[in-house]
Design an enzyme around this catalytic site. Structure first.
Site, PDB file in Angstrom:
ATOM      1  N   LYS A  43       0.839  -1.207   0.000  1.00  0.00           N
ATOM      2  CA  LYS A  43       0.000   0.000   0.000  1.00  0.00           C
ATOM      3  C   LYS A  43       0.874   1.259   0.000  1.00  0.00           C
ATOM      4  O   LYS A  43       2.082   1.168   0.228  1.00  0.00           O
ATOM      5  CB  LYS A  43      -0.895  -0.024   1.238  1.00  0.00           C
ATOM      6  N   ARG A 137     -10.097   0.194  14.961  1.00  0.00           N
ATOM      7  CA  ARG A 137      -9.807   1.026  13.801  1.00  0.00           C
ATOM      8  C   ARG A 137     -10.594   0.535  12.593  1.00  0.00           C
ATOM      9  O   ARG A 137     -11.489   1.194  12.133  1.00  0.00           O
ATOM     10  CB  ARG A 137      -8.291   1.023  13.528  1.00  0.00           C
ATOM     11  N   TYR A 251      17.492  30.118   3.967  1.00  0.00           N
ATOM     12  CA  TYR A 251      16.417  30.924   4.552  1.00  0.00           C
ATOM     13  C   TYR A 251      16.665  31.197   6.033  1.00  0.00           C
ATOM     14  O   TYR A 251      17.085  30.301   6.773  1.00  0.00           O
ATOM     15  CB  TYR A 251      15.076  30.195   4.421  1.00  0.00           C
ATOM     16  N   MET A 299      12.344  24.127  -0.143  1.00  0.00           N
ATOM     17  CA  MET A 299      11.381  23.268  -0.838  1.00  0.00           C
ATOM     18  C   MET A 299      12.067  22.325  -1.829  1.00  0.00           C
ATOM     19  O   MET A 299      11.744  21.136  -1.891  1.00  0.00           O
ATOM     20  CB  MET A 299      10.349  24.131  -1.576  1.00  0.00           C
TER      21      MET A 299
HETATM   22  C1  PLP Z   1       0.028  -1.812   6.739  1.00  0.00           C
HETATM   23  C2  PLP Z   1      -0.465  -3.080   7.263  1.00  0.00           C
HETATM   24  C3  PLP Z   1       0.417  -4.139   7.490  1.00  0.00           C
HETATM   25  C4  PLP Z   1       1.912  -4.004   7.379  1.00  0.00           C
HETATM   26  O1  PLP Z   1       2.415  -3.461   8.569  1.00  0.00           O
HETATM   27  P1  PLP Z   1       3.971  -3.217   8.836  1.00  0.00           P
HETATM   28  O2  PLP Z   1       4.011  -2.682  10.207  1.00  0.00           O
HETATM   29  O3  PLP Z   1       4.394  -2.202   7.823  1.00  0.00           O
HETATM   30  O4  PLP Z   1       4.669  -4.495   8.663  1.00  0.00           O
HETATM   31  C5  PLP Z   1      -0.126  -5.347   7.883  1.00  0.00           C
HETATM   32  N1  PLP Z   1      -1.450  -5.498   8.054  1.00  0.00           N
HETATM   33  C6  PLP Z   1      -2.323  -4.485   7.859  1.00  0.00           C
HETATM   34  C7  PLP Z   1      -3.775  -4.714   8.086  1.00  0.00           C
HETATM   35  C8  PLP Z   1      -1.864  -3.249   7.474  1.00  0.00           C
HETATM   36  O5  PLP Z   1      -2.737  -2.243   7.317  1.00  0.00           O
END
Ligand code: PLP
Length: 348
Positions: A43, A137, A251, A299
């Site tokens: 992701k 969550r 800056y 930047m």
């Molecule tokens: C992002 C995520 C992971 C990976 O977690 P890490 O701490 O980066 O290894 C695993 N499971 C779920 C549900 C996640 O959202």
């Protein structure tokens, strides 16, 4: 063909280290060649490395499942990996997403009764299920597991709130996950992210979902000798000058030269994820030479001390000090932020 020049920023990604990290985490998860246990979280554009870059490397290493958060991220991956390898953690949020997942063959992770209904109304079939065991969550609450009766669940997931700490909540969540495993018909079960893998055998389940550690992050002491650095941000020097004692840099003139100095302006700034927290405190490297950041990060530019590298000049490349555990300690940012901040201007 259009001859666009290569640019002044690049992310060097050590694909061999990435594959080695996956194999090491898979082995710690109880996987063996041909029967992998470690999936991979890709992701947020592969934690900033580029999902299109990391996903094929992970699949070639033996990984069989890639998790993204949004349907849009899954769509972006389909040119690079088979749809059947991809799963969407946020699930089908509406009927349109459920229909799309069905049409392309991407796996949903169902998180709520409404998502279950969207999935079933779109035709149903094999899905994953996320159960919330205490993080509060995302995921089906334990009191609503009855929803799962209509679903064909492959992987029953839960996610740990404190895997990177020695917290009693880990065991509480693991026991609730065991309860859910008894209550819901499923084929496989998963609880561990990267840090969860280091919690040992009771947290392995049938699948693990590492993210951070694949990319060089070390979220738990037990992974320190296991994980190799993967990402090295590199930037070109745009200009070099020699300044007199008493001159200032950048800056707000926060750096005052204590002596005559040779300084270099590098094409990297906070818009690229090199945040202002590195002002006066970060460093870059050229070979063995350490080149401290002078004054504020701007930047698009950062000025560094070239005193230790007399041969470096305009057009040469330097590497940002970006060993993740050390950089997190130094900057106050998390290892996750350090990775996902890396901006679009880096060539990947
Ligand atoms: C992002 C995520 C992971 C990976 O977690 P890490 O701490 O980066 O290894 C695993 N499971 C779920 C549900 C996640 O959202």
């Amino acid at each position: 063909m259009s001859g666009v020049p290569a640019g002044a920023l690049r992310l060097a990604i050590d694909r061999e280290a990435l594959a080695a990290n996956w194999r090491a985490l898979d082995a710690l998860s109880g996987g063996v060649p041909g029967a992998p246990r470690a999936a991979a979280a890709v992701k947020a554009d592969g934690y900033g490395l580029g999902a299109a870059v990391v996903a094929p490397v992970l699949l070639a290493a033996g990984c069989a499942r890639l998790f993204v958060a949004h349907c849009g991220e899954a769509a972006g991956l389909l040119d690079h990996v088979p749809a059947g390898a991809v799963a969407v953690l946020h699930g089908p949020r509406d009927p349109a997403e459920a229909a799309w997942l069905q049409a392309v063959g991407v796996r949903p992770v169902i998180n709520s009764a409404l998502q279950a209904r969207h999935w079933l109304e779109a035709g149903g079939g094999v899905c994953d299920l996320m159960v919330d065991t205490g993080m509060n969550r995302l995921g089906l609450p334990l009191g609503a597991l009855g929803v799962a009766a209509g679903l064909e669940v492959d992987v029953l997931h839960t996610h740990l709130a404190c895997a990177d700490e020695d917290s009693p909540l880990n065991e509480v969540q693991r026991l609730r996950w065991e309860d859910a495993r008894r209550a819901v018909t499923h084929r496989r079960a998963a609880i561990a992210n990267s840090a969860g893998i280091a919690l040992g055998a009771p947290y392995r389940g049938d699948m693990t979902r590492p993210g951070l550690a694949l990319y060089g992050g070390v979220p738990a002491a037990g992974l320190a000798g296991v994980v190799r650095q993967v990402v090295r941000p590199q930037a070109a020097i745009l200009q070099v000058r020699t300044i007199a004692a008493g001159e200032t840099v950048g800056y707000n003139a926060t750096f005052v030269a204590p002596r005559q100095m040779r300084v270099g302006t590098v094409a990297l700034g906070y818009a690229d994820g090199y945040l202002r927290c590195w002002s006066g405190r970060g460093a870059m490297r050229a070979g063995e030479a350490r080149l401290p950041v002078l004054g504020r990060v701007s930047m698009d530019m950062t000025v560094i001390d070239l005193s230790g590298a007399e041969k470096l000049g305009e057009g040469d490349w330097v590497e940002v000090d970006y060993d993740l555990p050390a950089a997190a300690g130094e900057s106050g940012l998390s290892q996750y932020e350090l990775l996902t901040l890396l901006g679009r201007r880096f060539a990947r």
